[in-house]
Design an enzyme around this catalytic site. Structure first.
Site, PDB file in Angstrom:
ATOM      1  N   ASP A 144      41.732  79.182  77.555  1.00 49.43           N
ATOM      2  CA  ASP A 144      40.324  79.128  77.973  1.00 49.43           C
ATOM      3  C   ASP A 144      39.951  77.790  78.613  1.00 49.43           C
ATOM      4  O   ASP A 144      38.779  77.445  78.693  1.00 49.43           O
ATOM      5  CB  ASP A 144      39.408  79.445  76.776  1.00 49.43           C
ATOM      6  CG  ASP A 144      39.586  78.455  75.631  1.00 49.43           C
ATOM      7  OD1 ASP A 144      40.574  77.674  75.652  1.00 49.43           O
ATOM      8  OD2 ASP A 144      38.744  78.450  74.704  1.00 49.43           O
ATOM      9  N   GLU A 145      40.957  77.019  79.031  1.00 48.60           N
ATOM     10  CA  GLU A 145      40.703  75.760  79.750  1.00 48.60           C
ATOM     11  C   GLU A 145      41.422  75.828  81.110  1.00 48.60           C
ATOM     12  O   GLU A 145      42.506  75.275  81.280  1.00 48.60           O
ATOM     13  CB  GLU A 145      41.200  74.571  78.916  1.00 48.60           C
ATOM     14  CG  GLU A 145      40.457  74.437  77.592  1.00 48.60           C
ATOM     15  CD  GLU A 145      41.133  73.488  76.592  1.00 48.60           C
ATOM     16  OE1 GLU A 145      40.734  73.515  75.419  1.00 48.60           O
ATOM     17  OE2 GLU A 145      42.046  72.744  76.993  1.00 48.60           O
ATOM     18  N   ARG A 204      49.724  73.283  68.994  1.00 47.28           N
ATOM     19  CA  ARG A 204      49.975  73.125  67.559  1.00 47.28           C
ATOM     20  C   ARG A 204      51.360  73.637  67.206  1.00 47.28           C
ATOM     21  O   ARG A 204      51.718  73.676  66.043  1.00 47.28           O
ATOM     22  CB  ARG A 204      48.947  73.952  66.758  1.00 47.28           C
ATOM     23  CG  ARG A 204      47.518  73.594  67.014  1.00 47.28           C
ATOM     24  CD  ARG A 204      47.184  72.308  66.319  1.00 47.28           C
ATOM     25  NE  ARG A 204      47.458  72.443  64.886  1.00 47.28           N
ATOM     26  CZ  ARG A 204      46.688  73.106  64.053  1.00 47.28           C
ATOM     27  NH1 ARG A 204      45.589  73.677  64.474  1.00 47.28           N
ATOM     28  NH2 ARG A 204      47.004  73.197  62.777  1.00 47.28           N
ATOM     29  N   HIS A 243      43.507  69.342  79.964  1.00 44.23           N
ATOM     30  CA  HIS A 243      42.665  70.153  79.094  1.00 44.23           C
ATOM     31  C   HIS A 243      41.223  70.064  79.562  1.00 44.23           C
ATOM     32  O   HIS A 243      40.912  69.308  80.484  1.00 44.23           O
ATOM     33  CB  HIS A 243      42.761  69.647  77.647  1.00 44.23           C
ATOM     34  CG  HIS A 243      44.105  69.874  77.022  1.00 44.23           C
ATOM     35  ND1 HIS A 243      44.323  70.789  76.028  1.00 44.23           N
ATOM     36  CD2 HIS A 243      45.303  69.301  77.266  1.00 44.23           C
ATOM     37  CE1 HIS A 243      45.599  70.789  75.676  1.00 44.23           C
ATOM     38  NE2 HIS A 243      46.221  69.877  76.416  1.00 44.23           N
ATOM     39  N   GLU A 325      41.571  65.128  79.120  1.00 48.96           N
ATOM     40  CA  GLU A 325      40.439  66.050  79.057  1.00 48.96           C
ATOM     41  C   GLU A 325      39.626  65.783  80.310  1.00 48.96           C
ATOM     42  O   GLU A 325      39.013  64.723  80.450  1.00 48.96           O
ATOM     43  CB  GLU A 325      39.590  65.739  77.812  1.00 48.96           C
ATOM     44  CG  GLU A 325      40.365  65.744  76.503  1.00 48.96           C
ATOM     45  CD  GLU A 325      40.656  67.155  76.002  1.00 48.96           C
ATOM     46  OE1 GLU A 325      40.138  68.119  76.598  1.00 48.96           O
ATOM     47  OE2 GLU A 325      41.411  67.284  75.023  1.00 48.96           O
TER      48      GLU A 325
HETATM   49 ZN   LIG Z   1      42.868  72.053  75.265  1.00 50.41          ZN
END
Ligand SMILES: [Zn+2]
Ligand SMILES: *[C@@H]1O[C@H](CO)[C@@H](O)[C@H](O)[C@H]1NC(C)=O
Length: 502
Positions: A144-145, A204, A243, A325
């Site tokens: 979703d990025e 993760r 991200h 980001e």
């Molecule tokens: Zn991310």
């Protein structure tokens, strides 16, 4: 037995981790919702799973098949500076395409030939060898990025359009192999969600230095496995993953040993802060952030995560990775993409260029054979190790400029060598020639030239050639002279058939 014990432990930890309320945040954190107030306003918005992504938001973004077409279209438009390859497939079988950009795509640069090689080290000899190093940019780690995947296609096209016109584009294309993976998580993108098709957060899913929760290879997602094999194979010097959900350049460590939120710097903290600052300072307004001083943050200080790609890359790939980001909004309207690209363009270019402009680059050789060796390079006081490549013995190590460093090259069976360097706003080129344990004094390489350990090869080589040349002239003159006198002699003594005495 050991395996089953590890398996049990991993399962236990997996359970322990999953019992925490799982929430989506930019890099993939899980932390209790009650403490969300500590994480600043950016994060608070992100603690909710992304709201339903409306079809209206999706409009203007490339679908997975359109992205695949864009990658191949790039390959045919810029074939001289690119190579397209796949590193594997997602759970649902979507190929993970990579665009490699370099003036010699897919090639290892030619090894310069040398005849007789000596010396402790030479700072200039092989500086042109730098361009065999690999760098990567990875987008869309979280489904979703999607900003990263769009921006990376724009980056590739910008480099192609500006190669040999813009100095920065030319520097990057000529001096490195830039590998661009626009999407690591095409299935998550198609499903409009963070995790992959198995709903696993890929940031993760890497093995973690502090917790063995991801050590069991059979549980690893195909996308993660593809990245791990790629990193081990390509020997990356640096990388960045893109991200969305905040505006900050994040650097290791991402996790702290005791899981607490604290500044947890890695051995190369200074260098990482420098690299992250190159990104934030070159950005339109990242460095003006109120939440993050200078627009950069240590991962564990922001919020610790475990099993992330960044720390794994640094530990196991020897690769200096940042987590970038690049947009406050995870899924902005497509109309904003050109502006976001413009805001990040200089950052992406300057970060890549900084790898050429700073640090220490060179090769490691064996003194007795003159062959490159995959030795390792360490900096006194830092400790983290960079390995030279097996094929060319070349190493590339990022270092923060404006400092003094003691650089050591070592290899099993060889004597370690060290020297001091000062890294200014320009990279240092440094080759090492290591003596085998027990070897000393005059050594002979496999081409048979006697080498004095103290002298540099080009001086020695040139001198040797001069000696040989002079010797050749003397012999030639002698033979010529001899033949002349002999023939004179023969003419004089022509009639009587006597043997010629020499
Ligand atoms: Zn991310
Ligand atoms: C940076 O600029 C964008 C677009 O103008 C804006 O939305 C954002 O709030 C700004 N961020 C900072 C840290 O100044």
């Amino acid at each position: 037995m050991a395996i089953s014990r590890r398996l049990l432990l991993s399962l236990f930890l997996l359970r322990a981790f999953s019992s925490l309320p799982a929430q989506a945040a930019a890099r993939g954190a899980s932390h209790p919702s009650g403490t969300s107030g500590n994480y600043g306003s950016f994060l608070r918005n992100l603690l909710q799973d992304n709201p339903m992504i409306m079809e209206e938001l999706v409009r203007g973004y490339m679908s997975n098949s359109e992205l695949e077409i864009a990658v191949h279209a790039f390959g045919s438009r810029c074939p001289n500076i690119s190579r397209i390859y796949s590193i594997g497939k997602s759970v649902n079988g979507v190929a993970l395409w990579v665009i490699e950009i370099s003036d010699k795509p897919g090639q290892k640069e030619a090894e310069p030939a040398f005849k007789c090689f000596v010396g402790t080290f030479d700072r200039k000899l092989y500086s042109h060898m730098w361009n065999i190093f690999n760098v990567n940019y990875v987008g869309n780690v979280h489904g979703d990025e999607p900003v990263g995947r769009e921006v990376l296609i724009k980056l590739a096209n910008w480099l192609c359009d500006n190669y040999l016109k813009d100095p920065l584009a030319t520097l990057i294309v000529k001096n490195m192999h830039l590998h661009i993976l626009p999407t690591m998580n095409p299935d998550g993108f198609a499903l409009r969600r963070r995790g992959n098709a198995n709903n696993v957060d890929l940031n993760r899913d890497f093995p973690d230095q502090f917790f063995p929760n991801n050590d069991e290879i059979n549980y690893r997602q195909p996308e993660t496995r593809a990245i791990m094999n790629w990193v081990k194979q390509e020997h990356f010097t640096a990388s960045a993953s893109l991200h969305g959900g905040a505006l900050v350049a994040n650097y290791p460590w991402d996790g702290s040993r005791d899981q607490s939120k604290q500044y947890y710097g890695c051995p190369d903290d200074k260098t990482f802060r420098y690299m992250a600052s190159v990104y934030s300072q070159s950005h339109y307004n990242m460095s003006l952030s109120k939440e993050f001083k200078g627009g950069i943050t240590n991962g564990a200080f922001w919020y610790p995560i475990y099993g992330g790609m960044q720390d794994w890359n640094y530990i196991h790939g020897g690769c200096f990775e940042l987590t970038l980001e690049i947009s406050d909004v995870k899924w902005p309207k497509a109309a904003e993409l050109p502006v976001i690209w413009e805001h990040n363009r200089m950052s992406m270019l300057n970060l890549a260029a900084s790898l050429v402009k700073t640090g220490v680059h060179g090769r490691i050789f064996a003194a007795d054979t003159g062959h490159p060796i995959p030795g390792s390079l360490t900096i006194k006081g830092i400790g983290s190790e960079i390995r030279a490549s097996r094929t060319y013995g070349d190493y590339h190590r990022m270092l923060a400029p404006g400092e003094n460093y003691e650089v050591m090259a070592s290899m099993e069976g060889f004597r370690t060598k060290a020297t001091r360097i000062v890294v200014e706003e320009k990279a240092v080129s440094l080759d090492f020639v290591l003596d085998r344990d027990g070897a000393n004094g005059l050594i002979r390489n496999d081409l048979g030239c006697p080498c004095d350990d103290d002298k540099l090869f080009h001086v020695q080589g040139a001198r040797l050639e001069l000696y040989l040349f002079v010797l050749f002239i003397i012999i030639a003159l002698y033979v010529l002279f001899k033949r002349k006198t002999t023939s004179k002699f023969t003419i004089h003594r022509h009639s009587p058939k006597r043997p010629i005495a020499v």
